[in-house]
Design an enzyme around this catalytic site. Structure first.
Site, mmCIF file in Angstrom:
data_model
loop_
_atom_site.group_PDB
_atom_site.id
_atom_site.type_symbol
_atom_site.label_atom_id
_atom_site.label_comp_id
_atom_site.label_asym_id
_atom_site.label_seq_id
_atom_site.Cartn_x
_atom_site.Cartn_y
_atom_site.Cartn_z
ATOM 1 C CG HIS A 135 -28.560 -16.419 -33.863
ATOM 2 N ND1 HIS A 135 -29.098 -16.232 -32.609
ATOM 3 C CD2 HIS A 135 -27.352 -17.015 -33.653
ATOM 4 C CE1 HIS A 135 -28.269 -16.693 -31.689
ATOM 5 N NE2 HIS A 135 -27.207 -17.178 -32.292
ATOM 6 C CG HIS A 142 -24.889 -17.757 -28.755
ATOM 7 N ND1 HIS A 142 -24.035 -18.728 -29.264
ATOM 8 C CD2 HIS A 142 -24.110 -16.786 -28.226
ATOM 9 C CE1 HIS A 142 -22.785 -18.348 -29.050
ATOM 10 N NE2 HIS A 142 -22.803 -17.182 -28.428
#
Length: 345
Positions: free
Chosen positions: A129, A168
């Protein structure tokens, strides 16, 4: 004790210093994640060779991140700092993040130098991320993106395939190579879900157009669905792309009991996905396959999955299911048709 196969050497990066990053007792990305994994893989030491990490330099980290951002994270040394609602540093987080980058890079060097054929960097904090100038989603530095940039810069490979199966979407990794045709980024993830990126229409731009492949799935998919997508979408595209190195963002939050995901992947599912990628790496890039730990918050499920993966990497063969009676959903059928149309396969 089962005798380990001897025909493949698998490297594992592990180090007690990765436990020094502690974002707080309330935080799901806890040192206990690696403690449990390390305890379990100690039972199968005959299956792997340890690869030591080192502290990555600012020059290496700046292959992806801006100098200003690196200095801002270095400025958290000795402090507890909240970087975003999910991402917190402890006094030794900066050093640990540098060690995570160095662990991944040393695994790449070991594979390139034929010390090992493939491997798993069991490192933290995770990375996919992290943007070039921003910490996000438990991540400080983007370990796998830095490794891909390092491979290219050092001439260890011209084309790199990054497979991200974390529940994710890896926004930071996608953005790092969004305009590049040298890195093919393939992400299979739950959507809509944090960080709300990874729509099917996000395919790259400029020279990188079509080299980002997103597989956004609604919750509830399991082993057969992921295996079907790997065999009928990822594999044929990868054969056409012909990567020199395969890197994997291996998150274990698609595990069926994970508190932060809604998928239904089992230990066998993770092992079978690894088997497919291992077969692919043997076919296109001389076994050069490296996995990087990302998320995963059900401790037992994650640890058992890591053990199963290391066994597959070292040569324990998993037979793929025939999927004779499997019927893909309309969602999966649409995703495969969309991307196959783009790639003309």
């Amino acid at each position: 004790m089962v005798n380990a196969p001897l025909f493949l050497k698998t490297g594992v990066v592990k180090d007690a210093r990765y436990l020094d990053h502690n974002p707080g007792s309330w935080h799901p990305e806890s040192p206990q994640r690696l403690e449990v994994i390390y305890q379990c893989i100690n039972e199968i030491r005959e299956f792997y060779k340890e690869v030591p990490p080192y502290y990555a330099s600012e020059e290496e980290i700046s292959l992806i991140h801006t100098p200003q951002y690196i200095h801002s994270i270095a400025g958290t040394k000795g402090k507890e700092v909240t970087l975003d609602p999910d991402t917190v540093t402890s006094p030794q987080s900066y050093q640990t993040a540098c060690l995570a980058v160095g662990g991944g890079l040393n695994l790449i060097k070991a594979i390139h130098g034929k010390e090992v054929n493939n491997g798993f960097a069991l490192i933290r904090p995770p990375g996919h991320h992290a943007e070039k100038n921003k910490a996000m989603g438990f991540c400080l530095f983007n370990n796998i993106a830095i490794a891909a940039a390092y491979i290219h810069k050092q001439g260890l490979g011209e084309k790199i395939l990054i497979v991200d199966w974390d529940v994710h979407h890896g926004n930071g990794t996608q953005h790092a190579f969004y305009d590049s045709s040298d890195v093919l980024y393939f992400s299979i993830h739950q959507y809509p879900h944090y960080p709300l990126t990874g729509r099917i229409e996000e395919i790259g731009e400029g020279k990188g157009k079509n080299f980002t492949i997103n597989v956004p799935l609604s919750p509830g998919y399991g082993d057969e669905d992921y295996i079907y997508l790997f065999l009928h979408l990822l594999y044929p595209i990868a054969l056409k792309f012909k990567p020199d190195f395969i890197l994997v963002s291996a998150g274990f939050d698609p595990y069926f009991e994970d508190p932060l995901g809604g998928m239904r992947i089992t230990v066998d599912g993770f092992a079978l996905m690894t088997q497919i990628l291992k077969d692919l790496s043997a076919q296109v890039c001389n076994h050069r396959l490296a996995l990087f730990l990302e998320g995963g918050y059900h401790l037992e499920g994650m640890a058992k999955s890591v053990v199963a993966i290391i066994k597959v990497l070292s040569g324990e063969k998993r037979e793929l299911p025939g999927l004779v009676h499997y019927q893909p959903s309309a969602e999966i059928t649409h995703i495969i048709a969309w991307h196959k149309g783009i790639w003309e396969i």
